[in-house]
Design a protein around this motif. Sequence first.
Motif, short mmCIF file in Angstrom:
data_model
loop_
_atom_site.label_atom_id
_atom_site.label_comp_id
_atom_site.label_asym_id
_atom_site.label_seq_id
_atom_site.Cartn_x
_atom_site.Cartn_y
_atom_site.Cartn_z
N THR A 1 -13.70 3.31 45.61
CA THR A 1 -14.66 4.12 46.22
C THR A 1 -14.86 5.40 45.51
OG1 THR A 1 -12.85 5.39 47.60
CG2 THR A 1 -13.62 3.45 48.68
N PRO A 2 -15.99 6.05 45.75
CA PRO A 2 -16.27 7.46 45.19
C PRO A 2 -14.97 8.43 45.32
CG PRO A 2 -18.09 6.72 46.22
CD PRO A 2 -17.03 5.80 46.82
N LYS A 3 -14.51 8.17 46.63
CA LYS A 3 -13.41 9.21 46.69
C LYS A 3 -12.19 8.87 45.72
CE LYS A 3 -10.65 10.88 50.56
NZ LYS A 3 -10.13 10.96 51.90
N SER A 4 -11.61 7.44 45.99
CA SER A 4 -10.53 7.10 45.00
C SER A 4 -10.75 7.32 43.59
CB SER A 4 -10.18 5.63 45.52
OG SER A 4 -11.21 4.73 45.01
N LEU A 5 -12.13 7.03 43.20
CA LEU A 5 -12.45 7.18 41.74
C LEU A 5 -12.15 8.82 41.36
CD1 LEU A 5 -13.58 6.35 38.80
CD2 LEU A 5 -15.94 6.65 39.75
N LYS A 6 -12.75 9.82 42.11
CA LYS A 6 -12.46 10.96 41.86
C LYS A 6 -10.98 11.46 41.97
CE LYS A 6 -13.88 15.58 44.06
NZ LYS A 6 -13.92 16.42 42.75
N ARG A 7 -10.20 11.04 42.76
CA ARG A 7 -9.04 11.27 42.71
C ARG A 7 -8.04 10.87 41.53
NH1 ARG A 7 -7.23 8.59 47.55
NH2 ARG A 7 -8.16 10.38 48.68
N MET A 8 -8.68 9.46 41.03
CA MET A 8 -7.99 8.99 39.67
C MET A 8 -8.28 9.71 38.37
SD MET A 8 -5.65 7.03 38.72
CE MET A 8 -5.20 6.28 37.27
N LEU A 9 -9.80 10.15 38.42
CA LEU A 9 -10.09 10.98 37.26
C LEU A 9 -9.47 12.31 37.41
CD1 LEU A 9 -14.10 10.35 37.51
CD2 LEU A 9 -12.38 9.37 35.85
N LYS A 10 -9.27 13.13 38.46
CA LYS A 10 -8.18 14.18 38.57
C LYS A 10 -7.02 14.00 38.02
CE LYS A 10 -7.18 18.17 41.56
NZ LYS A 10 -7.29 18.43 42.88
N LYS A 11 -6.38 12.88 38.31
CA LYS A 11 -4.98 12.54 37.75
C LYS A 11 -5.25 12.26 36.31
CE LYS A 11 -2.92 10.17 41.75
NZ LYS A 11 -2.46 8.93 42.23
N LEU A 12 -6.09 11.73 35.71
CA LEU A 12 -6.24 11.72 34.23
C LEU A 12 -6.76 13.06 33.69
CD1 LEU A 12 -7.83 8.07 34.43
CD2 LEU A 12 -5.76 8.67 33.67
N GLY A 13 -6.96 14.07 34.46
CA GLY A 13 -7.16 15.21 33.77
C GLY A 13 -8.75 15.76 33.74
N ASP A 14 -9.50 14.95 34.47
CA ASP A 14 -11.11 15.28 34.70
C ASP A 14 -11.27 15.86 35.96
OD1 ASP A 14 -13.64 15.45 34.51
OD2 ASP A 14 -13.90 13.71 33.81
N SER A 15 -11.05 16.94 36.50
CA SER A 15 -11.25 17.35 37.70
C SER A 15 -12.64 17.96 37.86
CB SER A 15 -10.25 18.37 38.19
OG SER A 15 -10.32 19.44 37.20
N SER A 16 -13.51 17.80 37.04
CA SER A 16 -14.81 18.24 37.19
C SER A 16 -15.62 17.35 37.64
CB SER A 16 -15.42 18.64 35.72
OG SER A 16 -15.50 17.45 34.84
N LYS A 17 -15.56 16.25 38.14
CA LYS A 17 -16.38 15.18 38.71
C LYS A 17 -16.53 15.59 40.31
CE LYS A 17 -17.52 12.62 35.01
NZ LYS A 17 -17.80 13.66 34.07
N SER A 18 -17.70 15.52 40.69
CA SER A 18 -17.95 15.38 42.18
C SER A 18 -18.12 14.09 42.95
CB SER A 18 -19.35 16.22 42.57
OG SER A 18 -20.25 15.38 42.02
N ILE A 19 -17.97 14.05 44.21
CA ILE A 19 -18.12 12.78 44.71
C ILE A 19 -19.62 12.29 44.26
CG2 ILE A 19 -18.46 11.80 46.96
CD1 ILE A 19 -15.79 12.12 46.22
N GLU A 20 -20.71 13.12 44.31
CA GLU A 20 -22.00 12.60 43.85
C GLU A 20 -21.84 11.90 42.58
OE1 GLU A 20 -24.80 11.78 45.79
OE2 GLU A 20 -23.33 12.54 47.45
#
Length: 142
Positions: free
Chosen positions: A96-115
């Motif tokens: 989901t967009p939410k799970s993708l955002k969460r995983m990207l944050k774990k990988l060091g990319d916290s800049s992505k929005s849900i959109e």
Amino acid sequence: MRKNMMEFERVLSYFDEDGDGKISLTELRSRMRKISGDFQLNEAEIAIESLDSDGDGLLSLEDLITLMESVSEDEKLKDLKEAFEMYDNEGCGFITPKSLKRMLKKLGDSSKSIEECKLMIGRFDLNGDGVLSFDEFRIMME
């Protein structure tokens, strides 16, 4: 594309104890027992029966290549499933967009929005349901 032919030939020569260019039931069982400890006769029979392309009861170099390539594909599929499960951290069977955002944050990319995550998913969301199934993820990773 096939792996290095020399690698396949080296594997064949390891199993081919009598040097006739083919792997017999006895040779397969003997070498597999050295590798994995226990390899039953019926397991060796099933392996030869399922891989023997010309019906002579022996495995040729081509049969061995088929086996090794299928094992390689199985490993890739297993690795893809593990990666998919990391992104499917909600356990719903989809990214989901939410799970993708969460995983990207774990990988060091916290800049992505849900959109932005929705847009990323949208590129590979073949059925337009707003999430990535495993099949869509597999296509994306190829």
